[in-house]
Design a protein around this motif. Structure first.
Motif, PDB file in Angstrom:
ATOM      1  N   GLY A  11       0.507  -1.180  -0.118  1.00  0.00           N
ATOM      2  CA  GLY A  11      -0.430  -0.084   0.037  1.00  0.00           C
ATOM      3  C   GLY A  11       0.470   1.354   0.494  1.00  0.00           C
ATOM      4  O   GLY A  11      -0.130   2.411   0.417  1.00  0.00           O
ATOM      5  N   THR A  12       2.139   1.098  -0.229  1.00  0.00           N
ATOM      6  CA  THR A  12       2.946   2.498  -0.591  1.00  0.00           C
ATOM      7  C   THR A  12       3.365   2.409  -1.968  1.00  0.00           C
ATOM      8  O   THR A  12       4.508   3.995  -1.654  1.00  0.00           O
ATOM      9  CB  THR A  12       4.293   2.051   0.445  1.00  0.00           C
ATOM     10  N   TYR A  13       2.882   2.376  -2.277  1.00  0.00           N
ATOM     11  CA  TYR A  13       3.067   2.165  -4.200  1.00  0.00           C
ATOM     12  C   TYR A  13       2.589   3.918  -4.569  1.00  0.00           C
ATOM     13  O   TYR A  13       1.180   4.444  -4.110  1.00  0.00           O
ATOM     14  CB  TYR A  13       2.483   1.818  -4.950  1.00  0.00           C
ATOM     15  N   GLY A  14       3.460   4.909  -5.100  1.00  0.00           N
ATOM     16  CA  GLY A  14       3.301   5.535  -5.403  1.00  0.00           C
ATOM     17  C   GLY A  14       3.810   6.991  -4.478  1.00  0.00           C
ATOM     18  O   GLY A  14       3.480   8.184  -5.015  1.00  0.00           O
ATOM     19  N   VAL A  15       4.625   6.700  -3.764  1.00  0.00           N
ATOM     20  CA  VAL A  15       4.590   7.387  -2.104  1.00  0.00           C
ATOM     21  C   VAL A  15       6.591   8.305  -2.404  1.00  0.00           C
ATOM     22  O   VAL A  15       7.102   7.263  -2.978  1.00  0.00           O
ATOM     23  CB  VAL A  15       4.556   6.856  -0.656  1.00  0.00           C
ATOM     24  N   CYS A  16       6.750   9.196  -2.328  1.00  0.00           N
ATOM     25  CA  CYS A  16       7.741   9.252  -2.514  1.00  0.00           C
ATOM     26  C   CYS A  16       8.757   8.735  -1.868  1.00  0.00           C
ATOM     27  O   CYS A  16       8.225   9.360  -0.790  1.00  0.00           O
ATOM     28  CB  CYS A  16       8.081  10.627  -2.749  1.00  0.00           C
ATOM     29  N   GLU A  17       9.928   8.150  -1.983  1.00  0.00           N
ATOM     30  CA  GLU A  17      11.321   8.098  -0.781  1.00  0.00           C
ATOM     31  C   GLU A  17      11.289   8.865  -0.045  1.00  0.00           C
ATOM     32  O   GLU A  17      11.827   8.384   0.656  1.00  0.00           O
ATOM     33  CB  GLU A  17      12.200   6.377  -1.180  1.00  0.00           C
ATOM     34  N   SER A  18      11.438  10.545  -0.934  1.00  0.00           N
ATOM     35  CA  SER A  18      12.797  11.159  -0.094  1.00  0.00           C
ATOM     36  C   SER A  18      11.186  11.822   1.047  1.00  0.00           C
ATOM     37  O   SER A  18      11.637  12.424   1.645  1.00  0.00           O
ATOM     38  CB  SER A  18      13.474  11.844  -1.538  1.00  0.00           C
ATOM     39  N   CYS A  19      10.352  13.165  -0.005  1.00  0.00           N
ATOM     40  CA  CYS A  19       9.716  13.871   0.298  1.00  0.00           C
ATOM     41  C   CYS A  19       8.346  13.423   1.503  1.00  0.00           C
ATOM     42  O   CYS A  19       7.516  13.744   1.612  1.00  0.00           O
ATOM     43  CB  CYS A  19       9.440  14.956  -0.212  1.00  0.00           C
ATOM     44  N   GLY A  20       8.200  12.025   0.602  1.00  0.00           N
ATOM     45  CA  GLY A  20       6.113  11.273   1.749  1.00  0.00           C
ATOM     46  C   GLY A  20       5.329  11.415   0.389  1.00  0.00           C
ATOM     47  O   GLY A  20       3.542  11.315   0.813  1.00  0.00           O
ATOM     48  N   GLU A  21       6.000  12.879  -0.475  1.00  0.00           N
ATOM     49  CA  GLU A  21       4.430  13.525  -1.531  1.00  0.00           C
ATOM     50  C   GLU A  21       4.217  11.687  -1.962  1.00  0.00           C
ATOM     51  O   GLU A  21       4.672  11.393  -2.835  1.00  0.00           O
ATOM     52  CB  GLU A  21       4.579  14.135  -2.228  1.00  0.00           C
ATOM     53  N   GLY A  22       3.121  12.084  -3.194  1.00  0.00           N
ATOM     54  CA  GLY A  22       2.846  11.113  -4.307  1.00  0.00           C
ATOM     55  C   GLY A  22       3.994  11.067  -5.483  1.00  0.00           C
ATOM     56  O   GLY A  22       4.100  12.968  -6.067  1.00  0.00           O
ATOM     57  N   VAL A  23       4.204  10.255  -6.058  1.00  0.00           N
ATOM     58  CA  VAL A  23       5.239  10.242  -7.127  1.00  0.00           C
ATOM     59  C   VAL A  23       4.344  10.732  -8.331  1.00  0.00           C
ATOM     60  O   VAL A  23       4.792  11.564  -9.175  1.00  0.00           O
ATOM     61  CB  VAL A  23       5.759   9.369  -6.925  1.00  0.00           C
ATOM     62  N   GLY A  24       3.480  10.433  -8.518  1.00  0.00           N
ATOM     63  CA  GLY A  24       2.535  10.696  -9.783  1.00  0.00           C
ATOM     64  C   GLY A  24       2.160  10.039 -10.354  1.00  0.00           C
ATOM     65  O   GLY A  24       2.824   8.517 -10.664  1.00  0.00           O
ATOM     66  N   LYS A  25       0.791  10.018 -10.476  1.00  0.00           N
ATOM     67  CA  LYS A  25      -0.320   8.742 -11.316  1.00  0.00           C
ATOM     68  C   LYS A  25       0.492   8.664 -12.613  1.00  0.00           C
ATOM     69  O   LYS A  25       0.913   7.452 -13.245  1.00  0.00           O
ATOM     70  CB  LYS A  25      -1.322   9.037 -11.441  1.00  0.00           C
ATOM     71  N   ALA A  26       0.443   9.759 -13.310  1.00  0.00           N
ATOM     72  CA  ALA A  26       1.087   9.633 -15.042  1.00  0.00           C
ATOM     73  C   ALA A  26       2.407   9.476 -15.090  1.00  0.00           C
ATOM     74  O   ALA A  26       2.780   8.873 -15.546  1.00  0.00           O
ATOM     75  CB  ALA A  26       1.104  11.188 -16.178  1.00  0.00           C
ATOM     76  N   ARG A  27       3.034   9.793 -14.331  1.00  0.00           N
ATOM     77  CA  ARG A  27       4.495   9.231 -14.387  1.00  0.00           C
ATOM     78  C   ARG A  27       4.918   7.593 -14.139  1.00  0.00           C
ATOM     79  O   ARG A  27       5.617   7.059 -14.340  1.00  0.00           O
ATOM     80  CB  ARG A  27       4.870   9.650 -12.494  1.00  0.00           C
ATOM     81  N   LEU A  28       4.153   7.425 -12.522  1.00  0.00           N
ATOM     82  CA  LEU A  28       3.937   5.896 -12.566  1.00  0.00           C
ATOM     83  C   LEU A  28       3.350   5.045 -13.517  1.00  0.00           C
ATOM     84  O   LEU A  28       4.309   3.937 -13.823  1.00  0.00           O
ATOM     85  CB  LEU A  28       3.716   5.492 -11.605  1.00  0.00           C
ATOM     86  N   GLN A  29       2.490   5.765 -14.586  1.00  0.00           N
ATOM     87  CA  GLN A  29       2.306   5.521 -15.562  1.00  0.00           C
ATOM     88  C   GLN A  29       2.676   4.928 -16.466  1.00  0.00           C
ATOM     89  O   GLN A  29       3.233   3.590 -17.282  1.00  0.00           O
ATOM     90  CB  GLN A  29       0.534   5.411 -15.903  1.00  0.00           C
ATOM     91  N   VAL A  30       4.102   5.793 -16.661  1.00  0.00           N
ATOM     92  CA  VAL A  30       4.986   5.766 -17.849  1.00  0.00           C
ATOM     93  C   VAL A  30       6.375   4.836 -17.711  1.00  0.00           C
ATOM     94  O   VAL A  30       6.637   4.010 -18.360  1.00  0.00           O
ATOM     95  CB  VAL A  30       5.524   6.833 -18.300  1.00  0.00           C
ATOM     96  N   PHE A  31       6.812   5.009 -16.148  1.00  0.00           N
ATOM     97  CA  PHE A  31       7.858   3.899 -15.376  1.00  0.00           C
ATOM     98  C   PHE A  31       7.241   3.738 -14.134  1.00  0.00           C
ATOM     99  O   PHE A  31       7.284   4.521 -12.640  1.00  0.00           O
ATOM    100  CB  PHE A  31       9.064   5.082 -15.016  1.00  0.00           C
ATOM    101  N   PRO A  32       6.362   2.797 -14.133  1.00  0.00           N
ATOM    102  CA  PRO A  32       6.401   2.342 -12.817  1.00  0.00           C
ATOM    103  C   PRO A  32       6.764   1.824 -12.023  1.00  0.00           C
ATOM    104  O   PRO A  32       6.814   1.040 -10.445  1.00  0.00           O
ATOM    105  CB  PRO A  32       5.695   0.595 -13.731  1.00  0.00           C
ATOM    106  N   ARG A  33       8.064   1.567 -12.461  1.00  0.00           N
ATOM    107  CA  ARG A  33       9.262   1.513 -10.562  1.00  0.00           C
ATOM    108  C   ARG A  33       9.977   2.424 -10.378  1.00  0.00           C
ATOM    109  O   ARG A  33      10.555   2.332  -9.332  1.00  0.00           O
ATOM    110  CB  ARG A  33      10.533   0.752 -11.843  1.00  0.00           C
ATOM    111  N   ALA A  34       9.364   3.699 -10.408  1.00  0.00           N
ATOM    112  CA  ALA A  34       9.794   5.158  -9.473  1.00  0.00           C
ATOM    113  C   ALA A  34       9.602   5.516  -8.552  1.00  0.00           C
ATOM    114  O   ALA A  34       8.472   4.527  -8.629  1.00  0.00           O
ATOM    115  CB  ALA A  34       8.969   6.123 -10.195  1.00  0.00           C
ATOM    116  N   THR A  35      10.326   5.949  -7.756  1.00  0.00           N
ATOM    117  CA  THR A  35       9.910   5.749  -6.714  1.00  0.00           C
ATOM    118  C   THR A  35      10.394   7.025  -5.677  1.00  0.00           C
ATOM    119  O   THR A  35      10.274   7.717  -4.992  1.00  0.00           O
ATOM    120  CB  THR A  35      11.369   4.841  -5.747  1.00  0.00           C
TER     121      THR A  35
END
Length: 188
Positions: free
Chosen positions: A152-176
């Motif tokens: 349940g932590t998919y899409g949470v930025c590992e650095s700042c805790g904000e959302g990585v971004g749905k569009a970014r994850l759809q293009v690059f699903p391994r983004a952290t």
């Protein structure tokens, strides 16, 4: 210990000096602050979360402001893509390991090779090692993304805790990392 020694030891233990000695550590701990002051940090608005639920029990995945919430179908599609990528990468790792093993086995039969042949074999071996290591790294990233979906932590930025971004994850699903944190990382 005799009974006389017990009776003389008991009044000494209950004397006012003994009582204050027992209370001294408690008074000392009260003088310390309860918690440390938090580090100064710019206030951040938390990422908006969705209300969807997947089979893993995830109730919400963060999205950036202005993005639509994740749907169960989108999460399932990302998960399926990651699983297919994991399968492909596992096959790539096995193939690269076999190719590397063949190169290392043939490396011992280089008697009589000139410098160009030796250099060519070294380059080919290092190239295969690079491909194998890259495939392993991508495999670890993909498996980690699947684990983050399950946790349940998919899409949470590992650095700042904000959302990585749905569009970014759809293009690059391994983004952290979110876009801003990734840019900061690349500038270093």
């Amino acid at each position: 210990m005799s009974t006389t020694a017990r009776t003389t030891a008991t009044p000494a233990a209950s004397s006012p000096a003994a009582k204050t000695a027992k209370k001294a550590p408690a008074a000392k701990s009260a003088a310390r602050p309860a918690t440390k002051a938090p580090a100064a940090r710019a206030p951040r608005t938390p990422a908006r979360t969705t209300g969807t639920k997947t089979k893993a029990g995830i109730e919400s995945l963060p999205v950036r402001p202005g993005e639509d919430p994740w749907t169960a179908e989108e999460i399932a599609e990302v998960e399926a893509d990651l699983r297919a990528e994991v399968d492909r990468l596992r096959a790539d790792v096995v193939s690269a390991d076999q190719a590397l093993g063949d190169l290392l086995r043939d490396a011992g039969t280089g008697a009589g090779d000139d410098q160009a042949d030796t250099s060519s074999k070294n380059f080919e071996r290092e190239h295969e090692m690079s491909i194998a290591n890259n495939a392993r790294d991508m495999l670890v990233q993909s498996e980690r993304a699947l684990a983050r979906i399950a946790a349940g932590t998919y899409g949470v930025c590992e650095s700042c805790g904000e959302g990585v971004g749905k569009a970014r994850l759809q293009v690059f699903p391994r983004a952290t990392l979110c876009k801003d944190c990734k840019e900061k990382q690349e500038r270093r």
